[in-house]
Write an enzyme that holds these catalytic residues in place. Structure first.
Site, mmCIF file in Angstrom:
data_model
loop_
_atom_site.group_PDB
_atom_site.id
_atom_site.type_symbol
_atom_site.label_atom_id
_atom_site.label_comp_id
_atom_site.label_asym_id
_atom_site.label_seq_id
_atom_site.Cartn_x
_atom_site.Cartn_y
_atom_site.Cartn_z
ATOM 1 N N HIS A 79 -3.376 2.982 0.369
ATOM 2 C CA HIS A 79 -2.309 4.016 0.630
ATOM 3 C C HIS A 79 -3.188 5.426 0.890
ATOM 4 O O HIS A 79 -4.321 5.447 0.680
ATOM 5 C CB HIS A 79 -1.476 4.198 -0.428
ATOM 6 C CG HIS A 79 -1.997 4.459 -1.684
ATOM 7 N ND1 HIS A 79 -2.499 3.570 -2.609
ATOM 8 C CD2 HIS A 79 -2.356 5.852 -2.282
ATOM 9 C CE1 HIS A 79 -2.913 4.228 -3.781
ATOM 10 N NE2 HIS A 79 -2.845 5.495 -3.641
ATOM 11 N N GLU A 130 1.432 8.166 -0.541
ATOM 12 C CA GLU A 130 1.767 8.765 -2.004
ATOM 13 C C GLU A 130 1.861 9.982 -1.706
ATOM 14 O O GLU A 130 1.257 10.529 -0.933
ATOM 15 C CB GLU A 130 0.586 8.233 -2.872
ATOM 16 C CG GLU A 130 0.728 8.719 -4.209
ATOM 17 C CD GLU A 130 -0.536 8.290 -5.003
ATOM 18 O OE1 GLU A 130 -1.642 8.097 -4.460
ATOM 19 O OE2 GLU A 130 -0.505 8.438 -6.282
HETATM 20 CO CO CO Z 1 -3.298 6.927 -5.117
#
Ligand code: CO
Length: 134
Positions: A79, A130
């Site tokens: 991510h 995120e």
């Molecule tokens: Co992270």
């Protein structure tokens, strides 16, 4: 709305080997491994001049990155994390724009002790995103 790139997270099978790659081959500043039992991972933080890389190794039986490593046996980018000023304002904006927020939609405390949320990869070009309030 989003600010700086806080970190890129890379899932790895062998944390020591991957840490050595960044420390010895790439010459980066690498932290000691830090177990995060609440997140099912052990993390190594790599400090770069403009951002961080986080190496994630599964911790425990039902680690959220276990399946990812089954699909990506050599490891891979897991991510990206963008900074936001106010995570609740960001969440409501994202939801209003049709983005799916993972989990129950309430921020959790991430690996840096700050509130985080994850956004569905199918809504962001196949990339898990995120957001972290800084
Ligand atoms: Co992270």
């Amino acid at each position: 709305m989003i600010g700086r790139l806080n970190h890129v997270a890379i899932a790895v099978k062998d944390l020591e080997k991957s840490a050595s790659l960044y420390r010895d081959t790439l010459g980066a500043k690498v932290s000691a491994p830090q177990p995060e039992p609440n997140h099912g991972v052990t993390v190594v933080f790599i400090e770069l001049p403009n951002t961080k890389i986080e190496l994630l190794q599964p911790l425990g039986a039902d680690s959220p990155i276990a399946k990812f490593l089954e699909k990506n046996p050599d490891g891979g980018m897991h991510h990206v994390c963008y900074e936001v000023d106010d995570i609740l304002v960001a969440r409501d904006h994202l939801k209003a724009k049709g983005a799916r927020v993972l989990g129950d939609g309430n921020p959790k405390i991430g690996a840096h002790g700050k509130p985080v949320l994850f956004l569905h990869p199918k809504d962001f070009n196949g990339t898990l995103v995120e957001i972290e309030q800084v």
